[in-house]
Design a protein around this motif. Structure first.
Motif, PDB file in Angstrom:
ATOM      1  N   ALA A 127      17.270   9.406  51.074  1.00  0.00           N
ATOM      2  CA  ALA A 127      17.215  10.867  51.026  1.00  0.00           C
ATOM      3  C   ALA A 127      17.440  11.489  52.401  1.00  0.00           C
ATOM      4  CB  ALA A 127      15.862  11.304  50.461  1.00  0.00           C
ATOM      5  N   GLY A 174      19.009  12.002  55.714  1.00  0.00           N
ATOM      6  CA  GLY A 174      20.285  11.589  56.301  1.00  0.00           C
ATOM      7  C   GLY A 174      20.978  12.767  56.938  1.00  0.00           C
ATOM      8  N   ASN A 232      19.919  16.163  55.914  1.00  0.00           N
ATOM      9  CA  ASN A 232      18.755  16.821  56.509  1.00  0.00           C
ATOM     10  C   ASN A 232      19.047  17.352  57.897  1.00  0.00           C
ATOM     11  OD1 ASN A 232      18.027  14.581  54.681  1.00  0.00           O
ATOM     12  ND2 ASN A 232      15.986  15.464  54.888  1.00  0.00           N
ATOM     13  N   ILE A 245      31.134  10.597  47.546  1.00  0.00           N
ATOM     14  CA  ILE A 245      30.260  11.060  48.630  1.00  0.00           C
ATOM     15  C   ILE A 245      30.341  10.099  49.815  1.00  0.00           C
ATOM     16  CG2 ILE A 245      27.866  11.485  49.355  1.00  0.00           C
ATOM     17  CD1 ILE A 245      27.263  12.472  46.532  1.00  0.00           C
ATOM     18  N   TYR A 265      31.166  10.896  53.631  1.00  0.00           N
ATOM     19  CA  TYR A 265      29.918  10.791  54.410  1.00  0.00           C
ATOM     20  C   TYR A 265      30.090   9.807  55.564  1.00  0.00           C
ATOM     21  CZ  TYR A 265      24.743  10.859  54.635  1.00  0.00           C
ATOM     22  OH  TYR A 265      23.441  11.038  54.990  1.00  0.00           O
ATOM     23  N   LEU A 280      18.016  15.103  48.327  1.00  0.00           N
ATOM     24  CA  LEU A 280      17.096  14.166  47.684  1.00  0.00           C
ATOM     25  C   LEU A 280      17.825  12.996  47.015  1.00  0.00           C
ATOM     26  CD1 LEU A 280      14.630  16.852  46.399  1.00  0.00           C
ATOM     27  CD2 LEU A 280      14.028  14.974  47.917  1.00  0.00           C
ATOM     28  N   SER A 281      19.124  12.905  47.222  1.00  0.00           N
ATOM     29  CA  SER A 281      19.936  11.822  46.632  1.00  0.00           C
ATOM     30  C   SER A 281      19.842  11.779  45.111  1.00  0.00           C
ATOM     31  CB  SER A 281      19.535  10.439  47.170  1.00  0.00           C
ATOM     32  OG  SER A 281      19.616  10.383  48.562  1.00  0.00           O
ATOM     33  N   LEU A 282      19.808  12.960  44.486  1.00  0.00           N
ATOM     34  CA  LEU A 282      19.611  13.000  43.037  1.00  0.00           C
ATOM     35  C   LEU A 282      20.899  13.258  42.283  1.00  0.00           C
ATOM     36  CD1 LEU A 282      16.410  15.176  42.823  1.00  0.00           C
ATOM     37  CD2 LEU A 282      16.609  12.715  42.447  1.00  0.00           C
ATOM     38  N   SER A 303      21.153   6.153  54.563  1.00  0.00           N
ATOM     39  CA  SER A 303      21.741   6.829  53.400  1.00  0.00           C
ATOM     40  C   SER A 303      23.019   6.140  52.934  1.00  0.00           C
ATOM     41  CB  SER A 303      22.065   8.288  53.731  1.00  0.00           C
ATOM     42  OG  SER A 303      20.899   8.984  54.083  1.00  0.00           O
ATOM     43  N   LEU A 363      26.555  16.544  41.019  1.00  0.00           N
ATOM     44  CA  LEU A 363      25.147  16.137  41.145  1.00  0.00           C
ATOM     45  C   LEU A 363      24.244  17.047  40.315  1.00  0.00           C
ATOM     46  CD1 LEU A 363      24.780  15.384  44.978  1.00  0.00           C
ATOM     47  CD2 LEU A 363      25.128  13.736  43.141  1.00  0.00           C
TER      48      LEU A 363
HETATM   49  N1  TRP Z   1      20.545  12.287  50.706  1.00  0.00           N
HETATM   50  C1  TRP Z   1      21.420  11.845  51.746  1.00  0.00           C
HETATM   51  C2  TRP Z   1      21.414  12.871  52.855  1.00  0.00           C
HETATM   52  O1  TRP Z   1      20.729  13.838  52.777  1.00  0.00           O
HETATM   53  C3  TRP Z   1      22.800  11.544  51.258  1.00  0.00           C
HETATM   54  C4  TRP Z   1      22.791  10.669  50.077  1.00  0.00           C
HETATM   55  C5  TRP Z   1      22.468   9.361  50.042  1.00  0.00           C
HETATM   56  C6  TRP Z   1      23.061  11.036  48.755  1.00  0.00           C
HETATM   57  N2  TRP Z   1      22.533   8.886  48.763  1.00  0.00           N
HETATM   58  C7  TRP Z   1      22.867   9.892  47.968  1.00  0.00           C
HETATM   59  C8  TRP Z   1      23.419  12.224  48.193  1.00  0.00           C
HETATM   60  C9  TRP Z   1      23.045   9.961  46.593  1.00  0.00           C
HETATM   61  C10 TRP Z   1      23.579  12.298  46.817  1.00  0.00           C
HETATM   62  C11 TRP Z   1      23.391  11.172  46.036  1.00  0.00           C
HETATM   63  O2  TRP Z   1      22.089  12.732  53.823  1.00  0.00           O
END
Ligand code: TRP
Length: 462
Positions: A21, A23, A26, A98, A102, A220-222, A318, A391
């Motif tokens: 989450a 990464g 944030n 992503i 990323y 929140l990586s959701l 992440s 997402l």
């Molecule tokens: N949450 C991570 C960030 O804030 C990025 C991330 C990692 C992510 N795994 C994920 C985003 C899965 C969406 C889904 O940097």
């Protein structure tokens, strides 16, 4: 099950999921989204969304994963709802997309770390030429993908969990020291005000609301099954609700603290004139090197190097989570060896990321060719917009599936393992309400609002 791997402890799971989450979302994205989205009003809405809309989605994802001990596609098959594995298919695709961009930004962060320790503070003004220096940025992106792949190849407890156990505590110490430092600078208080005193007129602004929800899901990586995957490695003894609460608090807390670090630095740089804040992806890459420079040679090198190292660490925990999702899929479903799966997936993702790599100045086409209502944009921004709405839609489908297809009783039964009092608790009632009504309705509505706003330029909130 042990062939797939497992987290060795509750704290290992929490740190790994919090690592996923926490990464770039944030530390890089949150502050500039705050600046774009209207300051403290954005922060307020973001906090509300994180706890009432996102937290229930997180609990559901982890429960589906732990129940089935499978990747996001296999999980829906294992529950006996094969058609619904479309959620997992889109989820994995979304994760691949992503990670493809990323990793490019993570490479920049690492590159900036090297520039800082060499004392090159001019890099902030030269951000554009940095990102179009194709040799350098490719090299950094390759190093980053390689490191990610190496860790994922070491497995769940030996790679991902171990990394998180080292990096997450380090990260907290680093970021708190930077906050303390930024508070000592002139005009710090102007930055804090901008960040924390909300302009209430912005609370109903479509960009503020939509941006806050997109940011909450991403951070929140959701919505794509990353937490189904991590949940699949979690022991039945653990309490899913309290673990998810810790992960949410951790992530929101770090984003909040990142803002506390960033805005005093920005205020210092702007001489306290917060009306001149520029948001956008450049906020930390453009503004911060200039701030570090004013600290003077040695101190600037230390603080600047420290900051971009922190950013690289946060990104790494992440990227490993993003790579783990497609890897778990091919390991589960095609019985592929983990190492082989890692090599193939990371190579594919790197290639998919090439347009993002060249689309920040090097290739004219990929840097400008994409038309959105807000104007022409680059490939990376476009993909970011698309994955953001995927997402949100994924989150909507996951809770709807759990409430009405898989059924609340089955979800509750899985949660009860490791949380014996769950069935008689008020938490269960609240969670059921969120999953059955609040989340599906609000997520569906906001999904439509955001799609209309971001892709068609139509503001449904008036
Ligand atoms: N949450 C991570 C960030 O804030 C990025 C991330 C990692 C992510 N795994 C994920 C985003 C899965 C969406 C889904 O940097």
């Amino acid at each position: 099950m042990s062939a797939r791997g497992n987290f060795s402890s509750r704290i290992g799971f929490i740190l790994a999921a919090a690592g996923s989450a926490v990464g770039l979302g944030n530390i890089w994205k949150f502050p500039f989204e705050v600046a774009d989205g209207g300051g403290a009003a954005f922060v307020l809405i973001y906090l509300i969304f994180a706890f009432i809309l996102c937290f229930p989605v997180m609990v559901t994802e982890v429960a589906i994963g732990r129940k089935t001990e499978k990747n996001p596609i296999g999980a829906f098959n294992a529950l006996g709802f094969k058609k619904w594995n479309i959620i997992g298919k889109f989820g994995i695709l979304c994760g691949v997309l992503i990670l493809s961009f990323y990793n490019v930004v993570a490479g920049w962060a690492f590159g900036y770390f090297l520039e800082m320790i060499m004392g090159n503070f001019g890099i902030g003004e030269a951000f554009g030429s940095f990102t179009s220096d194709i040799v350098k940025v490719s090299a950094y992106a390759i190093v980053f993908m390689f490191t990610t792949a190496y860790i994922v190849s070491k497995g769940v407890s030996g790679g991902i969990e171990k990394l998180a156990k080292i990096l997450m505590p380090t990260l907290i110490i680093m970021i708190l020291s930077l906050v303390a430092y930024s508070f000592t600078l002139p005009n710090a208080i102007e930055g804090v005000k901008y960040y924390l005193v909300p302009d209430l007129s912005k609370l109903t602004n479509v960009n503020t609301i939509g941006g806050a929800l997109r940011q909450a899901f991403f951070s929140l990586s959701l919505g794509m099954g990353a937490l189904i995957t991590y949940g699949s490695y979690l022991s039945k003894k653990e309490n899913i609700v309290s673990s998810s609460a810790m992960i949410t608090l951790f992530d929101v807390g770090i984003a909040f603290i990142a803002g506390l670090m960033m805005f005093p630095l920005v205020a210092y740089n702007l001489g306290g004139e917060m009306s001149n804040v520029q948001g956008g992806a450049g906020l930390i890459f453009v503004t911060l090197p200039g701030v570090f420079e004013t600290l003077g040679g040695t101190l600037g090198v230390i603080v600047g190097g420290f900051f971009f190292l922190l950013l690289s660490f946060a990104a790494l925990t992440s990227t490993v989570s993003l790579l783990e999702v497609p890897v778990s899929y091919v390991v589960d479903e095609y019985k592929m060896k983990r190492t082989k799966a890692v090599i193939i997936m990371s190579a594919i993702i790197f290639i998919i990321g090439l347009p993002s790599l060249v689309g920040n100045g090097y290739s004219e086409f990929f840097s400008n060719a994409f038309k959105l209502p807000g104007g022409s944009t680059d490939f990376m921004t476009l993909v970011g917009y698309i994955t953001d709405v995927l997402l949100m839609f994924g989150g909507f489908l996951i809770v709807t599936f759990a409430a009405y297809v898989w059924k609340k009783e089955n979800l509750a039964e899985e949660i009860s393992q490791g949380y014996p009092g769950f069935n008689d608790s008020i938490i269960k009632k609240l969670l059921n309400f969120c999953i059955s009504y609040l989340c599906p309705v609000v997520l569906a509505l906001l999904f439509v609002v955001v799609v209309f706003n971001n892709f068609f330029g139509i503001n449904l909130l008036g």
